[in-house]
Design an enzyme around this catalytic site. Structure first.
Site, PDB file in Angstrom:
ATOM      1  N   CYS A 324     -42.338 118.244  21.499  1.00 23.29           N
ATOM      2  CA  CYS A 324     -41.912 119.113  20.410  1.00 23.29           C
ATOM      3  C   CYS A 324     -41.367 118.364  19.212  1.00 23.29           C
ATOM      4  O   CYS A 324     -41.662 118.715  18.065  1.00 23.29           O
ATOM      5  CB  CYS A 324     -40.919 120.153  20.915  1.00 23.29           C
ATOM      6  SG  CYS A 324     -39.280 119.515  21.335  1.00 23.29           S
ATOM      7  N   HIS A 391     -35.231 122.300  21.933  1.00 23.66           N
ATOM      8  CA  HIS A 391     -36.580 122.488  21.397  1.00 23.66           C
ATOM      9  C   HIS A 391     -36.504 122.286  19.893  1.00 23.66           C
ATOM     10  O   HIS A 391     -35.550 122.689  19.243  1.00 23.66           O
ATOM     11  CB  HIS A 391     -37.120 123.878  21.736  1.00 23.66           C
ATOM     12  CG  HIS A 391     -38.500 124.118  21.199  1.00 23.66           C
ATOM     13  ND1 HIS A 391     -39.504 123.195  21.335  1.00 23.66           N
ATOM     14  CD2 HIS A 391     -39.038 125.164  20.495  1.00 23.66           C
ATOM     15  CE1 HIS A 391     -40.606 123.660  20.760  1.00 23.66           C
ATOM     16  NE2 HIS A 391     -40.333 124.843  20.235  1.00 23.66           N
ATOM     17  N   ASP A 414     -43.569 126.611  13.943  1.00 23.41           N
ATOM     18  CA  ASP A 414     -43.463 125.797  15.155  1.00 23.41           C
ATOM     19  C   ASP A 414     -44.853 125.344  15.569  1.00 23.41           C
ATOM     20  O   ASP A 414     -45.732 126.173  15.833  1.00 23.41           O
ATOM     21  CB  ASP A 414     -42.812 126.616  16.275  1.00 23.41           C
ATOM     22  CG  ASP A 414     -42.429 125.768  17.484  1.00 23.41           C
ATOM     23  OD1 ASP A 414     -42.858 124.612  17.564  1.00 23.41           O
ATOM     24  OD2 ASP A 414     -41.697 126.282  18.358  1.00 23.41           O
ATOM     25  N   GLU A 513     -21.722 134.344  18.492  1.00 23.21           N
ATOM     26  CA  GLU A 513     -21.847 134.895  19.841  1.00 23.21           C
ATOM     27  C   GLU A 513     -20.634 135.766  20.183  1.00 23.21           C
ATOM     28  O   GLU A 513     -19.490 135.409  19.902  1.00 23.21           O
ATOM     29  CB  GLU A 513     -21.964 133.773  20.875  1.00 23.21           C
ATOM     30  CG  GLU A 513     -23.325 133.116  20.913  1.00 23.21           C
ATOM     31  CD  GLU A 513     -24.406 133.979  21.535  1.00 23.21           C
ATOM     32  OE1 GLU A 513     -24.096 135.105  21.965  1.00 23.21           O
ATOM     33  OE2 GLU A 513     -25.566 133.526  21.581  1.00 23.21           O
TER      34      GLU A 513
END
Length: 757
Positions: A324, A391, A414, A513
């Site tokens: 990646c 990633h 991506d 969060e």
């Protein structure tokens, strides 16, 4: 769609051009050809074009393109940006009088079938006017001055012109219509790029500091590791190398994107995300994650994009191998080379949701032992939900006229081939704002990216009485997308785990969060997706009265021992018996296990309100031979409470740290003169290092190079000295990597300021 012959012809032309860049007698040959043409023109009484000076460096400076090596190395190569003025000097065989004597006409064409209505061709007649009169999205031309037999012309390039290599032809004839016309077609490559400096361009980026970083910076940082222990690694993007723009053009030709669509940053970025992987169209890089790289190069052993792109240009074969961060770094190079503002982004604890449920599902049997899901919980390719340690993808900056107002700005693309989109392995552009709001109804691929950064982790237990055969035990809402990093605008860090140049952009992807806004975002997305509704509507049933914590470790120096420790606290007034399974394994960065290092099974007996710990010792001899790329070790502890069926899983990710390479500049750094450097490090392990080599890369300073070394003694010191030969005065960064059979991926970097001679 271009034919195979068209692509082959284009590739041959680019590779021949690349060879010309490296030939010392190039200037003499070109000058000789031009002299022959000029002599023939001067002998005629009819108006003829003797030459056109495309002023490559003058135009490049005015278009923020002076760093492109093609401009320096090729007299017949121009790199400019759309929305700017393109200056040329035309020499005729007679005195110039364009308002009365001669009619001069320019033809600009792009693609296999140029067409004025599609915006891939322009016909510009010089009438003698001295002002640009047409709007920014149209071609226009003006006469700057006439001096003897020369005329200086400026052409306005439309702000929506297709991006790529344009052809130029110039025609002259008498205005009284007597005599014939004289047409000259030029082999000059006119690269027209996106223009983030122009407010009418779809890639316009308002802040100059951002443009300097996300368009012009040739060296950067890619963040890797595992949360919370992240580190940076240098990458030479090298977007100005003379092989990069030709390789970009070849990839675009193979992408199938029509010539008229190449002015749209949305369609261009989506196509490039497809072409950087090889899965559909024999694109740039072959992906591989199994650790077997003998017929290519291990992904961790690339230092930069130049070598990859030049290899692809020369061989026309997909390069082996990438993962990646390699896909993302190469895509970053390509986007910046074409003028699209782009940055490399790393998501730590990145979810791979295979069934658009916006959840990562873990399954347990009736006794609380983890099991694999059955086939209906995997995608058609047989891939299951997973969480990658990290990633890496890209953000590109652009307007989004295809979306409602407010969804422009940074967009995710991506190139790593994970899931198909519209039948191809491509992803994005997905708007940051759409991801933040949970707007999974907006294109492209918002649900997939949203799950990567904000999916819930849901634990299921087998239950024949429950619908689907599983009941939901518990949900973790903050295990995914723990930290999202990019390199901030400014200098490249060269040590300290790159803390000085990292920028936390988690907030750009999702609200904090645990806040109401974050829950509203994910639930808003879940309501729009059928599979997600089924997951989020099911209640959790587990009774949880034992708390667990796993000792968190940052990293360990290679050669040291470490321990895995779990603490369990019984908060109830009853006895609790806990089965504990502790495992330690080397990991690929995708979260897939490479090799089991150690395992321990045990039991904890807790009286009411009692707390106990359990540890497993892991020694250097246990893990050394089992490390893989990135040297990541994951410790997993699974605890099952017999009395309540409570199931808890915890993990600790650590990195085995290797020594940094030290780079010293031993003398003055002056343009055109040798710069002596020394590269050194101490061997940290008690083994002889064999098959040693250094890889070096420094855009603007040197081309990628590999140097073989002698064996290095156990616990010995490596010292290597060499000279660099800079051709320009510039600020640059040298990147160095050491590899051997026993110890690999040691890296270092050094900023070098090269002064003018």
């Amino acid at each position: 769609m271009p034919t195979v012959d068209t692509i082959t012809d284009l590739a041959n032309r680019f590779t021949n051009d690349l060879e010309l860049c490296r030939r010392e007698d190039r200037d003499f040959e070109i000058a000789s050809e031009l002299n022959e043409i000029a002599d023939a023109a001067l002998a005629s009484k009819e108006p003829k074009i003797v030459s056109v000076d495309f002023q490559p460096m003058y135009n490049a400076v005015n278009h923020h393109c002076e760093l492109y090596e093609l401009v320096d190395r090729r007299a017949d190569c121009v790199v400019v940006r759309r929305g700017g003025l393109f200056s040329m000097v035309v020499q005729l065989n007679q005195k110039v009088a364009l308002a009365s004597e001669q009619e001069l006409k320019f033809y600009f064409s792009f693609g296999a079938r140029p067409n004025v209505e599609k915006g891939t061709q322009a016909h510009l007649v010089i009438t003698g006017k001295t002002k640009i009169e047409k709007p920014h999205d149209d071609w226009d031309v003006r006469l700057v001055q006439e001096t003897g037999k020369k005329a200086t012309i400026e052409v306005q390039i439309p702000t929506d012109a297709p991006v790529g290599v344009w052809k130029v032809a110039v025609e002259v004839k008498r205005r009284d219509q007597t005599g014939g016309r004289h047409l000259r077609r030029f082999d000059t490559h006119v690269y027209i790029l996106f223009n983030p400096w122009n407010e009418n361009d779809g890639t316009y980026l308002p802040e100059e500091k951002m443009r300097q970083e996300y368009v012009l910076s040739a060296v950067g940082t890619v963040f890797v590791g595992s949360y919370p222990h992240t580190r940076g690694r240098h990458w030479a993007f090298g977007q100005f190398d003379d092989a990069v723009l030709p390789a970009c053009m070849l990839l675009l030709e193979k992408s199938g994107v029509s010539a008229e669509a190449r002015g749209d940053p949305v369609r261009m970025s989506r196509a490039l995300s497809k072409m950087v992987n090889s899965n559909d169209d024999a694109g740039l890089l072959v992906g591989k994650w199994d650790g077997e790289y003998e017929d290519g190069r291990a992904p961790a052993k690339w230092l930069g994009s130049i070598e990859i792109l030049e290899t692809y240009l020369r061989t026309r074969q997909s390069v082996k191998y990438g993962q990646c961060w390699v896909f993302a770094a190469c895509l970053n190079t390509i986007c910046r080379a074409l003028g699209m503002p782009c940055r490399v982004v790393t998501n730590f604890a990145s979810a791979h949701d295979t069934n658009i449920s916006l959840s990562i599902d873990e399954y347990f049997d009736e006794d609380g032992d983890q099991i694999e899901a059955n086939d209906r919980y995997v995608n058609p390719a047989g891939i299951r939900d997973s969480i990658w340690n990290f990633h890496v993808w890209n953000d590109v900056w652009m307007a989004r006229p295809d979306l409602p107002d407010g969804f422009g700005g940074w967009q995710v693309i991506d190139a790593t081939p994970q899931e198909t989109s519209d039948g191809s392995y491509q992803c994005g552009p997905a708007s940051h704002e759409a991801i933040r709001q949970g707007r999974v109804d907006l294109k492209y691929d918002v649900p997939f990216v949203l799950a990567e950064v904000n999916a819930d982790v849901v634990r299921w237990q087998k239950d024949d009485q429950a619908e689907g055969g599983f009941k939901k035990l518990a949900t973790q809402t903050s295990s995914v997308g723990r930290l999202i990093l990019t390199k901030k605008a400014g200098p490249v860090a060269t040590g300290g785990f790159f803390k000085s140049d990292r920028e936390d952009i988690t907030w750009e992807y999702k609200p904090p969060e645990g806040t109401r806004a974050e829950r509203v975002s994910i639930l808003n997305a879940a309501r729009r997706t059928r599979t997600a509704r089924q997951v989020f509507d099911m209640p959790s049933v587990a009774k949880e009265d034992v708390t667990f914590t796993i000792e968190d470790r940052d990293q360990i120096p290679i050669g040291d021992n470490f321990s895995v420790t779990i603490t369990a606290a019984n908060t109830s007034n009853e006895v609790r018996t806990i089965n504990v399974v502790m495992t330690c394994a080397s990991m690929y960065y995708t979260g897939a296990k490479a090799h089991t290092i150690k395992r321990h099974d045990g039991e904890l007996h807790l009286e009411p309100n009692q707390t106990k710990t359990m540890s497993m010792e892991v020694y250097y001899s246990d893990y050394y031979s089992k490390l893989v790329d990135h040297d990541l070790i994951k410790s997993i502890v699974i605890c099952n409470v017999k009395e309540t069926t409570q199931c808890w899983g915890g993990e600790d990710n650590l990195e085995v740290h290797k020594p940094d390479i030290n780079i010293e500049v031993l003398g003055p750094a002056v343009q055109g003169k040798a710069i002596p450097i020394r590269v050194s490090f101490d061997n940290p392990i008690p083994l002889l290092l064999k098959e040693c080599n250094l890889k070096l890369d420094g855009p603007g300073l040197m081309r990628p190079k590999t140097v073989p070394l002698e064996n290095i003694a156990p616990k010995g010191k490596m010292n290597f000295e060499m000279n660099l030969y800079p051709k320009k005065a510039l600020e640059c960064t040298l990147i160095v990597q050491f590899n051997s059979r026993e110890l690999c991926n040691l890296t270092g970097a050094k900023k070098i300021s090269v002064a003018s001679a």
